[in-house]
Structure formats: structure tokens, C-alpha cells
Design a protein around this motif. Structure first.
Motif, PDB file in Angstrom:
ATOM      1  N   GLY A  94      -9.304 -33.072  -4.329  1.00 47.41           N
ATOM      2  CA  GLY A  94      -8.629 -33.052  -5.620  1.00 47.41           C
ATOM      3  C   GLY A  94      -7.390 -32.177  -5.619  1.00 47.41           C
ATOM      4  O   GLY A  94      -6.396 -32.478  -6.291  1.00 47.41           O
ATOM      5  N   LEU A  95      -7.439 -31.101  -4.860  1.00 50.30           N
ATOM      6  CA  LEU A  95      -6.284 -30.195  -4.772  1.00 50.30           C
ATOM      7  C   LEU A  95      -5.205 -30.694  -3.822  1.00 50.30           C
ATOM      8  O   LEU A  95      -4.022 -30.432  -4.033  1.00 50.30           O
ATOM      9  N   THR A  96      -5.608 -31.390  -2.768  1.00 52.58           N
ATOM     10  CA  THR A  96      -4.644 -31.734  -1.717  1.00 52.58           C
ATOM     11  C   THR A  96      -4.264 -33.207  -1.651  1.00 52.58           C
ATOM     12  O   THR A  96      -3.226 -33.535  -1.067  1.00 52.58           O
ATOM     13  N   VAL A  97      -5.075 -34.095  -2.231  1.00 57.17           N
ATOM     14  CA  VAL A  97      -4.799 -35.528  -2.099  1.00 57.17           C
ATOM     15  C   VAL A  97      -4.534 -36.177  -3.446  1.00 57.17           C
ATOM     16  O   VAL A  97      -3.438 -36.676  -3.694  1.00 57.17           O
ATOM     17  N   LYS A  98      -5.546 -36.176  -4.310  1.00 63.01           N
ATOM     18  CA  LYS A  98      -5.439 -36.892  -5.578  1.00 63.01           C
ATOM     19  C   LYS A  98      -6.412 -36.273  -6.573  1.00 63.01           C
ATOM     20  O   LYS A  98      -7.592 -36.108  -6.276  1.00 63.01           O
ATOM     21  N   ARG A  99      -5.948 -35.939  -7.742  1.00 58.50           N
ATOM     22  CA  ARG A  99      -6.785 -35.262  -8.736  1.00 58.50           C
ATOM     23  C   ARG A  99      -7.999 -36.084  -9.163  1.00 58.50           C
ATOM     24  O   ARG A  99      -9.024 -35.528  -9.514  1.00 58.50           O
ATOM     25  N   SER A 100      -7.896 -37.402  -9.115  1.00 56.75           N
ATOM     26  CA  SER A 100      -9.022 -38.243  -9.545  1.00 56.75           C
ATOM     27  C   SER A 100     -10.257 -38.045  -8.663  1.00 56.75           C
ATOM     28  O   SER A 100     -11.370 -38.371  -9.077  1.00 56.75           O
ATOM     29  N   ILE A 101     -10.068 -37.492  -7.468  1.00 52.54           N
ATOM     30  CA  ILE A 101     -11.204 -37.201  -6.590  1.00 52.54           C
ATOM     31  C   ILE A 101     -12.150 -36.209  -7.264  1.00 52.54           C
ATOM     32  O   ILE A 101     -13.363 -36.256  -7.061  1.00 52.54           O
ATOM     33  N   LEU A 102     -11.606 -35.340  -8.102  1.00 54.71           N
ATOM     34  CA  LEU A 102     -12.454 -34.382  -8.816  1.00 54.71           C
ATOM     35  C   LEU A 102     -13.462 -35.106  -9.711  1.00 54.71           C
ATOM     36  O   LEU A 102     -14.615 -34.685  -9.822  1.00 54.71           O
ATOM     37  N   LEU A 103     -13.047 -36.192 -10.331  1.00 54.48           N
ATOM     38  CA  LEU A 103     -13.949 -36.958 -11.195  1.00 54.48           C
ATOM     39  C   LEU A 103     -14.880 -37.858 -10.401  1.00 54.48           C
ATOM     40  O   LEU A 103     -16.056 -38.001 -10.725  1.00 54.48           O
ATOM     41  N   ILE A 104     -14.354 -38.477  -9.355  1.00 55.77           N
ATOM     42  CA  ILE A 104     -15.113 -39.456  -8.585  1.00 55.77           C
ATOM     43  C   ILE A 104     -16.142 -38.792  -7.677  1.00 55.77           C
ATOM     44  O   ILE A 104     -17.253 -39.294  -7.508  1.00 55.77           O
ATOM     45  N   GLN A 105     -15.783 -37.650  -7.112  1.00 57.73           N
ATOM     46  CA  GLN A 105     -16.613 -37.033  -6.089  1.00 57.73           C
ATOM     47  C   GLN A 105     -17.224 -35.713  -6.558  1.00 57.73           C
ATOM     48  O   GLN A 105     -18.429 -35.516  -6.454  1.00 57.73           O
ATOM     49  N   THR A 106     -16.393 -34.820  -7.062  1.00 59.59           N
ATOM     50  CA  THR A 106     -16.873 -33.473  -7.380  1.00 59.59           C
ATOM     51  C   THR A 106     -17.801 -33.446  -8.586  1.00 59.59           C
ATOM     52  O   THR A 106     -18.861 -32.807  -8.542  1.00 59.59           O
ATOM     53  N   LEU A 107     -17.425 -34.120  -9.659  1.00 62.93           N
ATOM     54  CA  LEU A 107     -18.224 -34.074 -10.880  1.00 62.93           C
ATOM     55  C   LEU A 107     -19.649 -34.599 -10.674  1.00 62.93           C
ATOM     56  O   LEU A 107     -20.607 -33.907 -11.030  1.00 62.93           O
ATOM     57  N   PRO A 108     -19.828 -35.789 -10.073  1.00 58.38           N
ATOM     58  CA  PRO A 108     -21.216 -36.239  -9.854  1.00 58.38           C
ATOM     59  C   PRO A 108     -22.017 -35.287  -8.960  1.00 58.38           C
ATOM     60  O   PRO A 108     -23.203 -35.039  -9.210  1.00 58.38           O
ATOM     61  N   ALA A 109     -21.374 -34.744  -7.934  1.00 63.38           N
ATOM     62  CA  ALA A 109     -22.078 -33.807  -7.051  1.00 63.38           C
ATOM     63  C   ALA A 109     -22.469 -32.537  -7.804  1.00 63.38           C
ATOM     64  O   ALA A 109     -23.580 -32.016  -7.635  1.00 63.38           O
ATOM     65  N   ALA A 110     -21.590 -32.037  -8.651  1.00 66.66           N
ATOM     66  CA  ALA A 110     -21.884 -30.833  -9.430  1.00 66.66           C
ATOM     67  C   ALA A 110     -23.022 -31.092 -10.416  1.00 66.66           C
ATOM     68  O   ALA A 110     -23.907 -30.238 -10.590  1.00 66.66           O
ATOM     69  N   VAL A 111     -23.030 -32.260 -11.033  1.00 70.89           N
ATOM     70  CA  VAL A 111     -24.129 -32.621 -11.931  1.00 70.89           C
ATOM     71  C   VAL A 111     -25.440 -32.669 -11.146  1.00 70.89           C
ATOM     72  O   VAL A 111     -26.471 -32.151 -11.583  1.00 70.89           O
ATOM     73  N   GLY A 112     -25.387 -33.285  -9.965  1.00 72.10           N
ATOM     74  CA  GLY A 112     -26.578 -33.343  -9.113  1.00 72.10           C
ATOM     75  C   GLY A 112     -27.077 -31.961  -8.735  1.00 72.10           C
ATOM     76  O   GLY A 112     -28.290 -31.694  -8.783  1.00 72.10           O
ATOM     77  N   LEU A 113     -26.161 -31.077  -8.370  1.00 73.87           N
ATOM     78  CA  LEU A 113     -26.556 -29.700  -8.029  1.00 73.87           C
ATOM     79  C   LEU A 113     -27.227 -29.015  -9.217  1.00 73.87           C
ATOM     80  O   LEU A 113     -28.250 -28.346  -9.060  1.00 73.87           O
ATOM     81  N   ALA A 114     -26.660 -29.184 -10.399  1.00 75.69           N
ATOM     82  CA  ALA A 114     -27.234 -28.567 -11.592  1.00 75.69           C
ATOM     83  C   ALA A 114     -28.638 -29.112 -11.866  1.00 75.69           C
ATOM     84  O   ALA A 114     -29.559 -28.351 -12.194  1.00 75.69           O
ATOM     85  N   LEU A 115     -28.811 -30.410 -11.698  1.00 79.40           N
ATOM     86  CA  LEU A 115     -30.131 -31.005 -11.933  1.00 79.40           C
ATOM     87  C   LEU A 115     -31.156 -30.519 -10.915  1.00 79.40           C
ATOM     88  O   LEU A 115     -32.294 -30.192 -11.278  1.00 79.40           O
ATOM     89  N   TRP A 116     -30.757 -30.449  -9.638  1.00 77.92           N
ATOM     90  CA  TRP A 116     -31.689 -29.934  -8.625  1.00 77.92           C
ATOM     91  C   TRP A 116     -32.017 -28.478  -8.891  1.00 77.92           C
ATOM     92  O   TRP A 116     -33.134 -28.027  -8.621  1.00 77.92           O
ATOM     93  N   TRP A 117     -31.051 -27.723  -9.393  1.00 76.35           N
ATOM     94  CA  TRP A 117     -31.281 -26.311  -9.692  1.00 76.35           C
ATOM     95  C   TRP A 117     -32.379 -26.156 -10.755  1.00 76.35           C
ATOM     96  O   TRP A 117     -33.152 -25.218 -10.726  1.00 76.35           O
ATOM     97  N   MET A 118     -32.449 -27.139 -11.662  1.00 80.41           N
ATOM     98  CA  MET A 118     -33.431 -27.070 -12.751  1.00 80.41           C
ATOM     99  C   MET A 118     -34.814 -27.592 -12.349  1.00 80.41           C
ATOM    100  O   MET A 118     -35.768 -27.440 -13.113  1.00 80.41           O
ATOM    101  N   VAL A 119     -34.915 -28.195 -11.162  1.00 79.46           N
ATOM    102  CA  VAL A 119     -36.218 -28.735 -10.718  1.00 79.46           C
ATOM    103  C   VAL A 119     -37.115 -27.596 -10.280  1.00 79.46           C
ATOM    104  O   VAL A 119     -36.732 -26.693  -9.623  1.00 79.46           O
TER     105      VAL A 119
END
Length: 119
Positions: A94-119
Motif C-alpha cells: 500500500g505504501l510502495t505500489v498502490k493504496r488499494s492494496i491496503l483494502l484488498i490485502q491488509t484490511l481482511p488480514a487485520a480483521v482475521g488477526l483480530a478475530l483469532w485474537w478473540m478466540v
């Protein structure tokens, strides 16, 4: 919460299966269009994209292990590792190539991390 974490992890894995295919098998056809590359640029970066696809394949492997490993503790560790790698790579992309990568890649992964943290 476990089911939600597994669903999001599966979605992230599927996104990365698609990315692997775009960077390797489908690069000459669909990949270069998705990445917005001219024929000249695609010819120059083809090898690097294939290598990048290989690394994305390793992320898919970690996420798959997180979903299917029979021991819950080990599975959670693989899921955390895979999602953390995806999130970090997404921030960098997202910082070096294209900002949309933050939505496509980072956001779902961050949501997944948060959900696993709550398990």
C-alpha cells in the motif's frame, strides 16, 4: 468467534490463491491487465512477478495450515503467522505500489488477526 476467524482466514487464503495465479500462471494474460502493465513492462518484470507469486504461495500454505492443522494451538499459530505476514506485506504494498492494496490485502488480514485474537 472461531468460525468467523476461520471464514476470514479462508477468504484471505482465497484472495492469495488468486494473486498467486495472477503472478504466475495467468501473468501473460489476465495478470498484466489486472496490474496495469504494458506488454513491454510485463516482459521486464515477468520473472520477478513469478518469484513474488511463489512467496504468495507460501502465505497460502501458512493460512491453509492454520485452517486444517488438527491441533488447535498449532493451527492458531499458523493462522496468526500467515495473517500477520499478509498484513505486513499489504502495508508495504500500500505504501510502495498502490493504496488499494491496503483494502484488498491488509484490511481482511487485520480483521482475521483480530478475530483469532478473540478466540
Amino acid at each position: 468467534m472461531l468460525l468467523a476467524a476461520q471464514i476470514v482466514t479462508g477468504i484471505v487464503a482465497l484472495i492469495h490463491v488468486y494473486i498467486v495465479l495472477l503472478e504466475t500462471v495467468l501473468f501473460e494474460t489476465r495478470g498484466k491487465r489486472v496490474f496495469g502493465l504494458t506488454d513491454e513492462t510485463a516482459a521486464i518484470v515477468k520473472s520477478a512477478m513469478s518469484n513474488q507469486g511463489c512467496y504468495n504461495g507460501f502465505l497460502v500454505a501458512a493460512l491453509a495450515l492454520g485452517l486444517f492443522w488438527p491441533d488447535d494451538v498449532t493451527a492458531k499459530a499458523f493462522a496468526f503467522f500467515g495473517l500477520a505476514c499478509v498484513a505486513v506485506a499489504g502495508v508495504w504494498g500500500g505504501l510502495t505500489v498502490k493504496r488499494s492494496i491496503l483494502l484488498i490485502q491488509t484490511l481482511p488480514a487485520a480483521v482475521g488477526l483480530a478475530l483469532w485474537w478473540m478466540v
